[in-house]
Design a protein around this motif. Structure first.
Motif, PDB file in Angstrom:
ATOM      1  N   THR A   9       0.826  -1.211   0.000  1.00 43.94           N
ATOM      2  CA  THR A   9       0.000   0.000   0.000  1.00 43.94           C
ATOM      3  C   THR A   9       0.858   1.257   0.000  1.00 43.94           C
ATOM      4  N   LEU A  10       1.884   1.273   0.839  1.00 42.33           N
ATOM      5  CA  LEU A  10       2.780   2.430   0.884  1.00 42.33           C
ATOM      6  C   LEU A  10       3.446   2.670  -0.461  1.00 42.33           C
ATOM      7  N   TRP A  11       3.883   1.586  -1.118  1.00 41.16           N
ATOM      8  CA  TRP A  11       4.532   1.722  -2.421  1.00 41.16           C
ATOM      9  C   TRP A  11       3.572   2.279  -3.469  1.00 41.16           C
ATOM     10  N   VAL A  12       2.365   1.736  -3.521  1.00 43.78           N
ATOM     11  CA  VAL A  12       1.394   2.175  -4.528  1.00 43.78           C
ATOM     12  C   VAL A  12       0.985   3.628  -4.289  1.00 43.78           C
ATOM     13  N   VAL A  13       0.783   4.005  -3.035  1.00 43.00           N
ATOM     14  CA  VAL A  13       0.409   5.384  -2.724  1.00 43.00           C
ATOM     15  C   VAL A  13       1.545   6.346  -3.079  1.00 43.00           C
ATOM     16  N   LEU A  14       2.790   5.964  -2.769  1.00 39.59           N
ATOM     17  CA  LEU A  14       3.946   6.793  -3.142  1.00 39.59           C
ATOM     18  C   LEU A  14       4.029   6.951  -4.657  1.00 39.59           C
ATOM     19  N   ALA A  15       3.875   5.838  -5.378  1.00 38.57           N
ATOM     20  CA  ALA A  15       3.918   5.889  -6.839  1.00 38.57           C
ATOM     21  C   ALA A  15       2.807   6.775  -7.388  1.00 38.57           C
ATOM     22  N   ALA A  16       1.622   6.670  -6.802  1.00 31.95           N
ATOM     23  CA  ALA A  16       0.496   7.489  -7.243  1.00 31.95           C
ATOM     24  C   ALA A  16       0.781   8.971  -7.028  1.00 31.95           C
ATOM     25  N   MET A  17       1.439   9.300  -5.916  1.00 36.46           N
ATOM     26  CA  MET A  17       1.800  10.695  -5.657  1.00 36.46           C
ATOM     27  C   MET A  17       2.794  11.210  -6.696  1.00 36.46           C
ATOM     28  N   LEU A  18       3.729  10.341  -7.102  1.00 37.67           N
ATOM     29  CA  LEU A  18       4.681  10.732  -8.148  1.00 37.67           C
ATOM     30  C   LEU A  18       3.966  10.987  -9.468  1.00 37.67           C
ATOM     31  N   VAL A  19       2.996  10.143  -9.787  1.00 32.10           N
ATOM     32  CA  VAL A  19       2.235  10.338 -11.024  1.00 32.10           C
ATOM     33  C   VAL A  19       1.407  11.617 -10.930  1.00 32.10           C
ATOM     34  N   PHE A  20       0.802  11.860  -9.768  1.00 32.76           N
ATOM     35  CA  PHE A  20       0.071  13.115  -9.578  1.00 32.76           C
ATOM     36  C   PHE A  20       1.001  14.313  -9.790  1.00 32.76           C
ATOM     37  N   TRP A 109      -9.299   2.048  -1.903  1.00 34.14           N
ATOM     38  CA  TRP A 109      -9.035   3.438  -2.262  1.00 34.14           C
ATOM     39  C   TRP A 109      -7.609   3.656  -2.752  1.00 34.14           C
ATOM     40  N   ALA A 110      -6.684   2.796  -2.363  1.00 29.67           N
ATOM     41  CA  ALA A 110      -5.326   2.868  -2.925  1.00 29.67           C
ATOM     42  C   ALA A 110      -5.362   2.519  -4.412  1.00 29.67           C
ATOM     43  N   LYS A 111      -6.142   1.485  -4.737  1.00 27.77           N
ATOM     44  CA  LYS A 111      -6.302   1.121  -6.155  1.00 27.77           C
ATOM     45  C   LYS A 111      -6.946   2.259  -6.930  1.00 27.77           C
ATOM     46  N   PHE A 112      -8.023   2.805  -6.354  1.00 29.71           N
ATOM     47  CA  PHE A 112      -8.756   3.857  -7.050  1.00 29.71           C
ATOM     48  C   PHE A 112      -7.866   5.064  -7.314  1.00 29.71           C
ATOM     49  N   PHE A 113      -7.151   5.528  -6.291  1.00 27.15           N
ATOM     50  CA  PHE A 113      -6.346   6.730  -6.466  1.00 27.15           C
ATOM     51  C   PHE A 113      -5.231   6.507  -7.485  1.00 27.15           C
ATOM     52  N   PHE A 114      -4.619   5.346  -7.467  1.00 32.66           N
ATOM     53  CA  PHE A 114      -3.561   5.066  -8.437  1.00 32.66           C
ATOM     54  C   PHE A 114      -4.115   5.114  -9.858  1.00 32.66           C
ATOM     55  N   GLN A 115      -5.271   4.512 -10.078  1.00 29.37           N
ATOM     56  CA  GLN A 115      -5.869   4.536 -11.408  1.00 29.37           C
ATOM     57  C   GLN A 115      -6.381   5.931 -11.772  1.00 29.37           C
ATOM     58  N   LEU A 116      -6.794   6.691 -10.775  1.00 28.00           N
ATOM     59  CA  LEU A 116      -7.286   8.042 -11.021  1.00 28.00           C
ATOM     60  C   LEU A 116      -6.196   8.943 -11.589  1.00 28.00           C
ATOM     61  N   VAL A 117      -4.996   8.877 -11.053  1.00 24.27           N
ATOM     62  CA  VAL A 117      -3.933   9.759 -11.548  1.00 24.27           C
ATOM     63  C   VAL A 117      -3.531   9.398 -12.977  1.00 24.27           C
ATOM     64  N   PHE A 118      -3.707   8.148 -13.354  1.00 26.42           N
ATOM     65  CA  PHE A 118      -3.479   7.752 -14.746  1.00 26.42           C
ATOM     66  C   PHE A 118      -4.542   8.371 -15.648  1.00 26.42           C
ATOM     67  N   CYS A 119      -5.775   8.325 -15.199  1.00 25.28           N
ATOM     68  CA  CYS A 119      -6.876   8.914 -15.949  1.00 25.28           C
ATOM     69  C   CYS A 119      -6.640  10.400 -16.176  1.00 25.28           C
ATOM     70  N   GLY A 120      -6.202  11.097 -15.146  1.00 27.44           N
ATOM     71  CA  GLY A 120      -5.919  12.521 -15.271  1.00 27.44           C
ATOM     72  C   GLY A 120      -4.820  12.815 -16.273  1.00 27.44           C
ATOM     73  N   THR A 121      -3.835  11.927 -16.363  1.00 25.06           N
ATOM     74  CA  THR A 121      -2.737  12.112 -17.315  1.00 25.06           C
ATOM     75  C   THR A 121      -3.248  12.078 -18.749  1.00 25.06           C
ATOM     76  N   ALA A 122      -4.160  11.175 -19.061  1.00 32.10           N
ATOM     77  CA  ALA A 122      -4.702  11.069 -20.420  1.00 32.10           C
ATOM     78  C   ALA A 122      -5.353  12.375 -20.850  1.00 32.10           C
ATOM     79  N   ALA A 123      -6.094  13.000 -19.935  1.00 27.61           N
ATOM     80  CA  ALA A 123      -6.758  14.259 -20.269  1.00 27.61           C
ATOM     81  C   ALA A 123      -5.758  15.397 -20.419  1.00 27.61           C
ATOM     82  N   THR A 124      -4.707  15.380 -19.616  1.00 20.70           N
ATOM     83  CA  THR A 124      -3.696  16.439 -19.660  1.00 20.70           C
ATOM     84  C   THR A 124      -2.973  16.471 -21.003  1.00 20.70           C
ATOM     85  N   ILE A 125      -2.799  15.310 -21.617  1.00 24.52           N
ATOM     86  CA  ILE A 125      -2.115  15.223 -22.914  1.00 24.52           C
ATOM     87  C   ILE A 125      -2.809  16.096 -23.961  1.00 24.52           C
ATOM     88  N   VAL A 126      -4.140  16.134 -23.906  1.00 29.59           N
ATOM     89  CA  VAL A 126      -4.912  16.898 -24.889  1.00 29.59           C
ATOM     90  C   VAL A 126      -4.638  18.393 -24.758  1.00 29.59           C
TER      91      VAL A 126
END
Length: 464
Positions: A9-20, A109-126
């Motif tokens: 969980t700590l690893w996934v949350v840290l990775a998600a923060m980096l993606v954010f 919620w760790a799963k959700f947040f990690f996938q959420l930051v990926f979703c945000g990246t797709a929109a940012t590309i546009v």
């Protein structure tokens, strides 16, 4: 809770923060590549897009993407994601609802947040591809529906147990799901929106429009580079040392080699080692390795990065010659190299190379099976995303409008859309709007441009 679950969980949350944190990188790169008069607009789009994406993904996107359903769409767990812990300590609470992601033994919620930051990246590309001429509200509306419907449906096909995953397509960290989806959506927008005023002349000349702050763009590239060390390794969604360290190396190797090949290619083709090309070379290498980072060797990642660095330079030139105006090179980086990287899985994948079992690619005795699945995935994801995005863009164009007025585009979206400036203390030396609109016949404008552009007359070369 088990120690392993805590570490995972700590690893996934840290990775998600980096993606954010990559949102900052995109904001800096895009604003640096834009003109000073549009800096606030770019920053504001990058700031608000994650909020819009979060809302869309929370309301419906998560369920469409990971909910159990059929090969095309998720049908369970729709409307407002939520529920109990899914870690081994509490059992498979979501088996039969979100089965496709129940393999990750971390809290929901760790799963959700990690996938959420990926979703945000797709929109940012546009954002970068349609910069400097799109209405602020139009971008917001498009981003909402992209993350509410389009991104989750493609994601379901590949990561949510859909037909492409059943076919055997592999996309470890989102070369297609994130980067190609963002790229196809951006391509549709660029075609419908049309180029910036003064970018292309009717006699076929391309008028370069340089960015206002390469220092900002370079710092942003470093931020994105750092964020990618969460983007790719974090997709293990578990603290597995062998896989994480392998992915770190393939990711970094592809990025650094792509910097070198992009710089060399621009030096040879353009005549100078263009910094913008070097930055986009880095991003191209990171995008290209994203789908295969866990499945290929470090040597293979070197080859993938080298190809990406060359490809991005020629892709930037190609899109310009096609009069597809992309101020930041997002199409060349994310679309072209998202596709190339996805195909690269079918060529370079090696079973167990990063501690993960996978079919072998063509170059390692696997035959055409995996390569065929990757090609089908590229075609299906591209066709759907482009078609769906076109419908969205056209609906927006014919309702609230898609492009700012000629006056606003020339004077800058910062004042027109936001009523402020990024550098208010600097003296402006812009050509007055009244002088520019006197004679604009020589300027080539796209179908999405204001009719006032086409009807007016103006100088031989519009410098804005």
């Amino acid at each position: 809770m088990e120690t392993q679950v805590i570490l995972d969980t700590l690893w996934v949350v840290l990775a998600a923060m980096l993606v954010f944190f990559m949102n900052l990188g995109f904001a800096m790169v895009e604003s640096g590549f834009a003109r000073a008069k549009n800096c606030v607009n770019i920053l504001s789009k990058n700031f608000i897009v994650f909020a819009v994406s979060s809302l869309g993904f929370l309301i419906l996107g998560w369920g469409l993407m990971f909910g159990d359903g059929n090969g095309l769409i998720g049908l369970k767990g729709l409307f407002m994601a939520g529920g109990a812990d899914n870690s081994p300590a509490t059992g498979d609470a979501y088996q039969g609802v979100y089965s496709a992601i129940s393999w990750a033994g971390i809290p929901f919620w760790a799963k959700f947040f990690f996938q959420l930051v990926f979703c945000g990246t797709a929109a940012t590309i546009v954002s970068g591809a349609v910069a400097e001429r799109i209405k602020y509200i139009s971008f917001i509306v498009f981003s909402f529906f992209l993350t509410l419907l389009v991104y989750p449906i493609v994601g379901h096909w590949i990561w949510g147990g859909g037909f492409l995953s059943e076919l055997g397509m592999l996309d470890f960290a989102g070369g297609t799901v994130v980067h190609s989806v963002g790229g196809w959506a951006a391509l549709s927008g660029v075609m419908i929106l049309g180029p910036r005023v003064g970018k292309y002349t009717k006699d076929g000349k391309i008028h370069p429009i340089p960015g206002h702050n390469m220092s900002l763009a370079t710092i942003g590239a470093f931020v994105l580079w750092l964020g990618w060390f969460g983007f790719n390794p974090g997709s293990t969604m578990a603290a597995t040392p062998e896989s994480i360290t392998h992915i770190l190396m393939t990711t970094n190797t592809a990025g650094v080699v792509a910097i070198l090949t992009a710089t060399a290619t621009s030096w040879i083709v353009i005549g100078k080692p263009d910094l913008g090309m070097s930055i986009n070379g880095l991003l191209a290498g990171l995008v290209a390795i994203t789908p295969s980072c866990a499945f290929v060797s470090v040597t293979s990642s070197l080859i993938i990065g080298a190809v990406a660095g060359v490809a991005v330079v020629f892709a930037v030139i190609m899109f310009d010659r096609l009069r597809l105006d992309d101020p930041v090179g997002a199409l060349a980086v994310h679309l072209v190299n998202g596709v190339l990287g996805t195909i690269g899985v079918g060529l370079f994948a090696q079973d167990g190379i990063g501690g993960i079992s996978t079919p072998n690619g063509l170059f390692f005795g696997g035959g055409l099976g995996l390569l065929g699945a990757q090609l089908i995935g590229v075609i299906c994801a591209g066709a759907f995303t482009f078609a769906a995005s076109t419908v969205l863009w056209l609906a927006i164009k014919h309702t609230i409008g898609i492009r700012v007025s000629l006056k606003e585009e020339i004077e800058g979206l910062d004042l027109g859309e936001h009523g402020n400036q990024a550098y208010p203390e600097f003296v402006s030396h812009k050509i007055p709007y009244a002088l520019i609109v006197k004679d604009i016949n020589t300027v080539s404008v796209g179908a999405g441009a204001s009719e006032s552009i086409k009807a007016s007359k103006s100088p031989e070369q519009v410098k804005i």
